[in-house]
Write a protein that holds these residues in place. Structure first.
Motif, PDB file in Angstrom:
ATOM      1  N   PHE A  66     -18.433  43.073   6.165  1.00  0.00           N
ATOM      2  CA  PHE A  66     -19.220  44.175   5.626  1.00  0.00           C
ATOM      3  C   PHE A  66     -19.987  44.867   6.749  1.00  0.00           C
ATOM      4  CE2 PHE A  66     -18.819  40.986   2.335  1.00  0.00           C
ATOM      5  CZ  PHE A  66     -18.560  41.704   1.179  1.00  0.00           C
ATOM      6  N   GLU A  67     -20.468  46.048   6.433  1.00  0.00           N
ATOM      7  CA  GLU A  67     -21.468  46.681   7.282  1.00  0.00           C
ATOM      8  C   GLU A  67     -22.831  46.318   6.679  1.00  0.00           C
ATOM      9  OE1 GLU A  67     -23.099  51.116   8.414  1.00  0.00           O
ATOM     10  OE2 GLU A  67     -20.922  50.804   8.439  1.00  0.00           O
ATOM     11  N   VAL A  68     -23.576  45.497   7.381  1.00  0.00           N
ATOM     12  CA  VAL A  68     -24.860  45.018   6.861  1.00  0.00           C
ATOM     13  C   VAL A  68     -25.917  46.101   7.078  1.00  0.00           C
ATOM     14  CG1 VAL A  68     -26.597  43.204   6.932  1.00  0.00           C
ATOM     15  CG2 VAL A  68     -24.191  42.646   7.380  1.00  0.00           C
ATOM     16  N   ILE A  69     -26.621  46.466   6.004  1.00  0.00           N
ATOM     17  CA  ILE A  69     -27.573  47.572   6.059  1.00  0.00           C
ATOM     18  C   ILE A  69     -28.994  47.093   5.754  1.00  0.00           C
ATOM     19  CG2 ILE A  69     -25.865  49.340   5.507  1.00  0.00           C
ATOM     20  CD1 ILE A  69     -26.876  49.248   2.596  1.00  0.00           C
ATOM     21  N   LYS A  87     -17.586  48.986   2.643  1.00  0.00           N
ATOM     22  CA  LYS A  87     -18.211  47.862   1.933  1.00  0.00           C
ATOM     23  C   LYS A  87     -19.501  47.523   2.681  1.00  0.00           C
ATOM     24  CE  LYS A  87     -14.329  45.424   2.173  1.00  0.00           C
ATOM     25  NZ  LYS A  87     -13.269  46.420   2.381  1.00  0.00           N
ATOM     26  N   TYR A  88     -20.629  47.776   2.025  1.00  0.00           N
ATOM     27  CA  TYR A  88     -21.932  47.548   2.630  1.00  0.00           C
ATOM     28  C   TYR A  88     -22.546  46.275   2.043  1.00  0.00           C
ATOM     29  CZ  TYR A  88     -21.489  52.489   3.930  1.00  0.00           C
ATOM     30  OH  TYR A  88     -21.050  53.693   4.424  1.00  0.00           O
ATOM     31  N   ALA A  89     -23.297  45.564   2.868  1.00  0.00           N
ATOM     32  CA  ALA A  89     -23.991  44.353   2.411  1.00  0.00           C
ATOM     33  C   ALA A  89     -25.483  44.508   2.647  1.00  0.00           C
ATOM     34  CB  ALA A  89     -23.474  43.123   3.147  1.00  0.00           C
ATOM     35  N   ASP A 112     -29.365  39.109  14.763  1.00  0.00           N
ATOM     36  CA  ASP A 112     -29.755  40.513  14.814  1.00  0.00           C
ATOM     37  C   ASP A 112     -29.506  41.227  13.477  1.00  0.00           C
ATOM     38  OD1 ASP A 112     -30.820  42.755  16.083  1.00  0.00           O
ATOM     39  OD2 ASP A 112     -28.854  43.469  16.756  1.00  0.00           O
ATOM     40  N   LEU A 113     -29.934  40.569  12.389  1.00  0.00           N
ATOM     41  CA  LEU A 113     -29.764  41.118  11.047  1.00  0.00           C
ATOM     42  C   LEU A 113     -31.118  41.271  10.362  1.00  0.00           C
ATOM     43  CD1 LEU A 113     -26.655  39.112   9.770  1.00  0.00           C
ATOM     44  CD2 LEU A 113     -26.723  41.536  10.402  1.00  0.00           C
ATOM     45  N   THR A 114     -31.153  42.200   9.421  1.00  0.00           N
ATOM     46  CA  THR A 114     -32.364  42.451   8.640  1.00  0.00           C
ATOM     47  C   THR A 114     -32.123  42.032   7.196  1.00  0.00           C
ATOM     48  OG1 THR A 114     -33.017  44.320  10.018  1.00  0.00           O
ATOM     49  CG2 THR A 114     -33.935  44.253   7.805  1.00  0.00           C
ATOM     50  N   ALA A 115     -33.159  41.480   6.566  1.00  0.00           N
ATOM     51  CA  ALA A 115     -33.119  41.189   5.130  1.00  0.00           C
ATOM     52  C   ALA A 115     -34.335  41.812   4.476  1.00  0.00           C
ATOM     53  CB  ALA A 115     -33.099  39.681   4.888  1.00  0.00           C
ATOM     54  N   SER A 116     -34.242  42.021   3.170  1.00  0.00           N
ATOM     55  CA  SER A 116     -35.369  42.527   2.382  1.00  0.00           C
ATOM     56  C   SER A 116     -36.006  41.347   1.660  1.00  0.00           C
ATOM     57  CB  SER A 116     -34.886  43.566   1.369  1.00  0.00           C
ATOM     58  OG  SER A 116     -34.360  44.703   2.027  1.00  0.00           O
ATOM     59  N   PHE A 117     -37.302  41.147   1.881  1.00  0.00           N
ATOM     60  CA  PHE A 117     -38.037  40.033   1.280  1.00  0.00           C
ATOM     61  C   PHE A 117     -38.947  40.577   0.181  1.00  0.00           C
ATOM     62  CE2 PHE A 117     -36.715  38.535   5.372  1.00  0.00           C
ATOM     63  CZ  PHE A 117     -36.443  37.184   5.203  1.00  0.00           C
ATOM     64  N   PHE A 118     -38.687  40.155  -1.057  1.00  0.00           N
ATOM     65  CA  PHE A 118     -39.474  40.608  -2.197  1.00  0.00           C
ATOM     66  C   PHE A 118     -40.580  39.591  -2.464  1.00  0.00           C
ATOM     67  CE2 PHE A 118     -35.406  42.758  -2.648  1.00  0.00           C
ATOM     68  CZ  PHE A 118     -35.844  44.066  -2.811  1.00  0.00           C
ATOM     69  N   ILE A 119     -41.816  40.056  -2.308  1.00  0.00           N
ATOM     70  CA  ILE A 119     -42.969  39.169  -2.258  1.00  0.00           C
ATOM     71  C   ILE A 119     -43.758  39.201  -3.567  1.00  0.00           C
ATOM     72  CG2 ILE A 119     -45.086  38.635  -1.015  1.00  0.00           C
ATOM     73  CD1 ILE A 119     -42.502  38.322   0.658  1.00  0.00           C
ATOM     74  N   THR A 120     -44.015  38.012  -4.115  1.00  0.00           N
ATOM     75  CA  THR A 120     -44.915  37.860  -5.260  1.00  0.00           C
ATOM     76  C   THR A 120     -46.318  37.685  -4.692  1.00  0.00           C
ATOM     77  OG1 THR A 120     -43.122  36.733  -6.437  1.00  0.00           O
ATOM     78  CG2 THR A 120     -45.332  36.572  -7.392  1.00  0.00           C
ATOM     79  N   THR A 121     -47.100  38.756  -4.700  1.00  0.00           N
ATOM     80  CA  THR A 121     -48.343  38.787  -3.914  1.00  0.00           C
ATOM     81  C   THR A 121     -49.389  37.785  -4.409  1.00  0.00           C
ATOM     82  OG1 THR A 121     -49.155  40.635  -5.261  1.00  0.00           O
ATOM     83  CG2 THR A 121     -48.035  41.163  -3.182  1.00  0.00           C
ATOM     84  N   GLY A 122     -49.375  37.425  -5.681  1.00  0.00           N
ATOM     85  CA  GLY A 122     -50.350  36.478  -6.204  1.00  0.00           C
ATOM     86  C   GLY A 122     -50.177  35.067  -5.685  1.00  0.00           C
ATOM     87  N   TYR A 123     -49.024  34.775  -5.054  1.00  0.00           N
ATOM     88  CA  TYR A 123     -48.775  33.455  -4.505  1.00  0.00           C
ATOM     89  C   TYR A 123     -48.966  33.413  -2.993  1.00  0.00           C
ATOM     90  CZ  TYR A 123     -46.711  32.226  -9.014  1.00  0.00           C
ATOM     91  OH  TYR A 123     -46.527  31.978 -10.349  1.00  0.00           O
ATOM     92  N   VAL A 124     -49.049  34.579  -2.364  1.00  0.00           N
ATOM     93  CA  VAL A 124     -49.106  34.635  -0.904  1.00  0.00           C
ATOM     94  C   VAL A 124     -50.395  33.982  -0.397  1.00  0.00           C
ATOM     95  CG1 VAL A 124     -49.153  36.134   1.117  1.00  0.00           C
ATOM     96  CG2 VAL A 124     -47.706  36.716  -0.827  1.00  0.00           C
ATOM     97  N   GLY A 125     -50.247  33.013   0.493  1.00  0.00           N
ATOM     98  CA  GLY A 125     -51.387  32.353   1.090  1.00  0.00           C
ATOM     99  C   GLY A 125     -52.178  31.466   0.149  1.00  0.00           C
TER     100      GLY A 125
END
Length: 332
Positions: A66-69, A87-89, A112-125
């Motif tokens: 894939f082309e990782v985006i 085909k994008y990933a 050298d790849l990027t991911a999207s991290f979806f954060i549940t802010t009420g649990y952070v820290g």
């Protein structure tokens, strides 16, 4: 069993190989939760997507086929009127567990790849255990043989050897119950199972802190919102949904000093959000929203608030991953 028979027959007959060789152009989103050894988990082992070693193999697989985006490239594709020609990933993580920072983040940087991290802010820290992990803990500590959940006539057999399947069965019932608050459901399960949550849980930090989230963002990772409390949005009224969506977005934007355009619906099945959710997300300035429903996005511009993702679970092998991509449950 039925799915296993399909997998074996299609693989042996070569149909899966043919389907894989002819994957259509589109956006293929892959969703992870936890990385590491599920066998060492005192809570919900089902939340572990795969080991660190398997995750690295997945990344090499994505790079090859894939082309990782990243987030910006995704938005550019959605805003374009042109049909998708490749085909994008897109790689994503839900919740914000600390192993995302300790294990996944270094491997992503290595390749050298990027991911999207979806954060549940009420649990952070926070030293806070999420509701699904609390339920798993109660089940693991219980000596009951059967659980009679009030909304379901058929009891759950708790004596089965595979505790992960038992936990899944109970969580399905909990998620389907939209008449009771999550706190009340946990209290009810504690009573029915004859187990109590341990105060020592207050010493456990399962999630990243804000400094770690910020460090990942500064290193090129994308950060998205996953509400404040990881509630099932369709179970909440419009006012509560608005708070969950607005507050998590605002907290992350203040931390990062930039716009946060991405949202992932907690739990993410089609019945876990509703028309109110989508309308509120649009009004609050989100540009894209993701489900947790398996499938390929062939025309994502018209479904930008219901993008499909392939769940990565049970330490999925490359063979199983290829099969899932070849026979997606949904296409839109």
């Amino acid at each position: 069993m039925k799915n296993k028979i399909k997998f074996v027959s299609r693989t042996l007959l070569g149909r899966a190989r043919s389907k894989w060789a002819n994957l259509p152009s589109g956006i293929y989103c892959f969703t992870y939760h936890r990385i590491g050894d599920a066998k060492q988990c005192d809570f919900d082992a089902n939340v572990y997507s795969c080991t660190a070693e398997r995750f690295e193999r997945h990344l090499m697989f994505y790079k090859k086929h894939f082309e990782v985006i990243n987030q910006q490239q995704l938005q550019q594709l959605l805003e374009s009127d042109k049909p998708l020609e490749k085909k994008y990933a897109l790689i994503s993580f839900d919740d914000g567990y600390i192993d995302n920072y300790k294990l996944a983040f270094p491997i992503l940087r290595k390749h050298d790849l990027t991911a999207s991290f979806f954060i549940t802010t009420g649990y952070v820290g926070q030293h806070r255990i999420p509701w699904w992990d609390k339920i798993a803990w109660l089940i693991k500590k219980s000596e009951c043989k059967k659980l009679y959940y009030p909304t379901d006539a058929k009891p759950v057999n708790l004596s089965r050897r595979n505790k992960n399947k038992v936990i899944n069965d109970v969580l399905k019932r909990v998620k389907a119950d939209n008449q009771t608050s999550m706190a009340d459901k946990i209290d009810l399960l504690s009573e029915l199972l004859g187990t109590q949550l341990n105060e020592s849980m207050n010493d456990i930090q399962l999630f990243m802190n804000f400094e770690q989230v910020k460090e990942m963002h500064q290193a090129g990772m994308d950060i998205g919102a996953h509400t404040v409390n990881h509630c099932i949005l369709s179970h909440e009224d419009s006012a509560t949904q608005q708070i969950e969506l607005a507050q998590s977005k605002a907290e992350l934007e203040t931390l990062l000093g930039t716009c946060v355009p991405l949202l992932a619906y907690p739990v993410g099945a089609f019945n876990c959000y509703n028309d109110d959710t989508i309308k509120l997300a649009q009004e609050l300035g989100y540009q894209v929203a993701f489900t947790y429903e398996e499938g390929v996005n062939l025309s994502p511009a018209s479904n930008r608030f219901e993008l499909l993702r392939f769940p990565i679970e049970n330490n999925k092998s490359i063979t199983r991953l290829k099969y899932a991509l070849s026979y997606p449950k949904n296409v839109h």
